[in-house]
Write a protein that holds these residues in place. Structure first.
Motif, mmCIF file in Angstrom:
data_model
loop_
_atom_site.group_PDB
_atom_site.id
_atom_site.type_symbol
_atom_site.label_atom_id
_atom_site.label_comp_id
_atom_site.label_asym_id
_atom_site.label_seq_id
_atom_site.Cartn_x
_atom_site.Cartn_y
_atom_site.Cartn_z
ATOM 1 N N LYS A 115 0.839 -1.203 0.000
ATOM 2 C CA LYS A 115 0.000 0.000 0.000
ATOM 3 C C LYS A 115 0.874 1.252 0.000
ATOM 4 O O LYS A 115 0.627 2.197 -0.766
ATOM 5 C CB LYS A 115 -0.931 -0.001 1.210
ATOM 6 C CG LYS A 115 -1.858 1.205 1.234
ATOM 7 C CD LYS A 115 -2.849 1.116 2.373
ATOM 8 C CE LYS A 115 -3.806 2.301 2.307
ATOM 9 N NZ LYS A 115 -4.829 2.227 3.342
ATOM 10 N N LYS A 116 1.904 1.265 0.838
ATOM 11 C CA LYS A 116 2.814 2.419 0.903
ATOM 12 C C LYS A 116 3.519 2.612 -0.441
ATOM 13 O O LYS A 116 3.617 3.736 -0.947
ATOM 14 C CB LYS A 116 3.830 2.191 2.015
ATOM 15 C CG LYS A 116 4.772 3.334 2.227
ATOM 16 C CD LYS A 116 5.730 3.047 3.374
ATOM 17 C CE LYS A 116 6.754 4.157 3.477
ATOM 18 N NZ LYS A 116 7.833 3.842 4.391
ATOM 19 N N LEU A 117 3.976 1.515 -1.034
ATOM 20 C CA LEU A 117 4.644 1.589 -2.334
ATOM 21 C C LEU A 117 3.699 2.146 -3.397
ATOM 22 O O LEU A 117 4.074 3.045 -4.158
ATOM 23 C CB LEU A 117 5.122 0.193 -2.750
ATOM 24 C CG LEU A 117 5.709 0.058 -4.156
ATOM 25 C CD1 LEU A 117 6.997 0.861 -4.280
ATOM 26 C CD2 LEU A 117 5.961 -1.401 -4.477
ATOM 27 N N ARG A 118 2.498 1.626 -3.434
ATOM 28 C CA ARG A 118 1.508 2.084 -4.424
ATOM 29 C C ARG A 118 1.233 3.570 -4.265
ATOM 30 O O ARG A 118 1.207 4.330 -5.248
ATOM 31 C CB ARG A 118 0.215 1.272 -4.265
ATOM 32 C CG ARG A 118 -0.892 1.712 -5.200
ATOM 33 C CD ARG A 118 -2.166 0.920 -5.001
ATOM 34 N NE ARG A 118 -2.711 0.962 -3.656
ATOM 35 C CZ ARG A 118 -3.374 1.986 -3.128
ATOM 36 N NH1 ARG A 118 -3.551 3.097 -3.829
ATOM 37 N NH2 ARG A 118 -3.855 1.925 -1.895
ATOM 38 N N GLU A 119 1.059 4.008 -3.014
ATOM 39 C CA GLU A 119 0.780 5.424 -2.764
ATOM 40 C C GLU A 119 1.973 6.305 -3.123
ATOM 41 O O GLU A 119 1.804 7.397 -3.657
ATOM 42 C CB GLU A 119 0.359 5.629 -1.307
ATOM 43 C CG GLU A 119 -1.022 5.045 -1.030
ATOM 44 C CD GLU A 119 -1.410 5.065 0.455
ATOM 45 O OE1 GLU A 119 -0.519 5.274 1.325
ATOM 46 O OE2 GLU A 119 -2.610 4.846 0.733
ATOM 47 N N THR A 171 -3.613 4.519 -7.889
ATOM 48 C CA THR A 171 -4.786 3.994 -7.201
ATOM 49 C C THR A 171 -4.725 2.464 -7.289
ATOM 50 O O THR A 171 -3.938 1.900 -8.067
ATOM 51 C CB THR A 171 -6.090 4.474 -7.858
ATOM 52 O OG1 THR A 171 -6.169 3.907 -9.173
ATOM 53 C CG2 THR A 171 -6.166 5.994 -7.930
ATOM 54 N N ILE A 172 -5.570 1.813 -6.529
ATOM 55 C CA ILE A 172 -5.619 0.344 -6.601
ATOM 56 C C ILE A 172 -5.944 -0.091 -8.025
ATOM 57 O O ILE A 172 -5.309 -1.013 -8.562
ATOM 58 C CB ILE A 172 -6.653 -0.217 -5.595
ATOM 59 C CG1 ILE A 172 -6.113 -0.082 -4.167
ATOM 60 C CG2 ILE A 172 -6.986 -1.675 -5.906
ATOM 61 C CD1 ILE A 172 -7.073 -0.513 -3.080
ATOM 62 N N ALA A 196 -2.155 -1.920 -14.568
ATOM 63 C CA ALA A 196 -0.761 -1.964 -15.024
ATOM 64 C C ALA A 196 -0.143 -3.347 -14.793
ATOM 65 O O ALA A 196 0.691 -3.797 -15.581
ATOM 66 C CB ALA A 196 0.060 -0.893 -14.306
ATOM 67 N N ALA A 197 -0.552 -4.022 -13.725
ATOM 68 C CA ALA A 197 0.017 -5.327 -13.393
ATOM 69 C C ALA A 197 -0.742 -6.481 -14.041
ATOM 70 O O ALA A 197 -0.248 -7.606 -14.066
ATOM 71 C CB ALA A 197 0.038 -5.519 -11.874
ATOM 72 N N GLY A 198 -1.947 -6.193 -14.538
ATOM 73 C CA GLY A 198 -2.735 -7.260 -15.151
ATOM 74 C C GLY A 198 -3.356 -8.208 -14.136
ATOM 75 O O GLY A 198 -3.534 -9.397 -14.409
ATOM 76 N N ILE A 214 -5.467 -6.830 -5.248
ATOM 77 C CA ILE A 214 -4.560 -5.836 -4.654
ATOM 78 C C ILE A 214 -5.117 -5.373 -3.310
ATOM 79 O O ILE A 214 -4.392 -5.305 -2.317
ATOM 80 C CB ILE A 214 -4.388 -4.614 -5.594
ATOM 81 C CG1 ILE A 214 -3.847 -5.048 -6.939
ATOM 82 C CG2 ILE A 214 -3.566 -3.522 -4.924
ATOM 83 C CD1 ILE A 214 -2.421 -4.821 -7.225
ATOM 84 N N SER A 215 -6.400 -5.088 -3.270
ATOM 85 C CA SER A 215 -7.037 -4.637 -2.039
ATOM 86 C C SER A 215 -6.918 -5.687 -0.934
ATOM 87 O O SER A 215 -6.601 -5.361 0.216
ATOM 88 C CB SER A 215 -8.508 -4.313 -2.308
ATOM 89 O OG SER A 215 -9.144 -3.922 -1.111
#
Length: 147
Positions: free
Chosen positions: A10-14, A19-20, A26-28, A34-35
């Motif tokens: 979550k920290k990396l994504r932010e 967004t989720i 992007a990751a397919g 992810i959530s």
């Protein structure tokens, strides 16, 4: 359930400003996956999923594998037991077998250190058993000199 990888993701994504749904696209993989990872409801993703996330976030795959706990060395390496009857050639064969450090995989997933050590332990036992059986068979089948 261990939520530390989820918190990291979550920290990396932010930090990447995603967004989720953007990360999922992007990751397919699905946004719900992810959530669930981020909320600690899914557990540690498989290495194939981590590779997709690594490519989508432009983070080295090895970093994600380490954060997920796949690359952490927690298994003490035990010294192999070498039988007294082993010759120098036997010991060289054994070392060669153990030093073949190719990546061990199962179902396309790299094995972690603990699983690799278990396999090495089993192989060690099988190696010495086979060597011992081979030596016994040779002595039975070889004619004695001078007869």
């Amino acid at each position: 359930m261990d939520e530390s990888f989820g918190i990291y993701l979550k920290k990396l994504r932010e930090e990447k400003g995603l967004t989720i749904n953007q990360l999922a696209a992007a990751a397919g993989i699905s946004g719900s996956q992810i959530s669930r990872i981020e909320n600690g409801l899914r557990g540690i993703p498989k290495p194939a999923t981590l590779r997709k996330i690594a490519e989508a976030t432009d983070v080295p795959y090895e970093v994600l594998m380490d954060q997920a706990g796949y690359l952490q060395e927690t298994v003490p390496v035990s010294e192999p037991v070498i039988p007294e009857w082993a010759t120098g050639k036997d010991k060289r064969d054994f070392r060669k077998m153990l030093e073949d450090d190719g990546e061990l995989m199962f179902d396309g997933i790299p094995l972690n250190k603990e699983d690799k050590q278990r396999i090495k332990d089993v192989l060690t036992g099988l190696f010495w058993e086979a060597k011992h059986m081979n030596k016994r068979n040779k002595s039975k089948n070889d004619p004695k000199p001078g007869k």
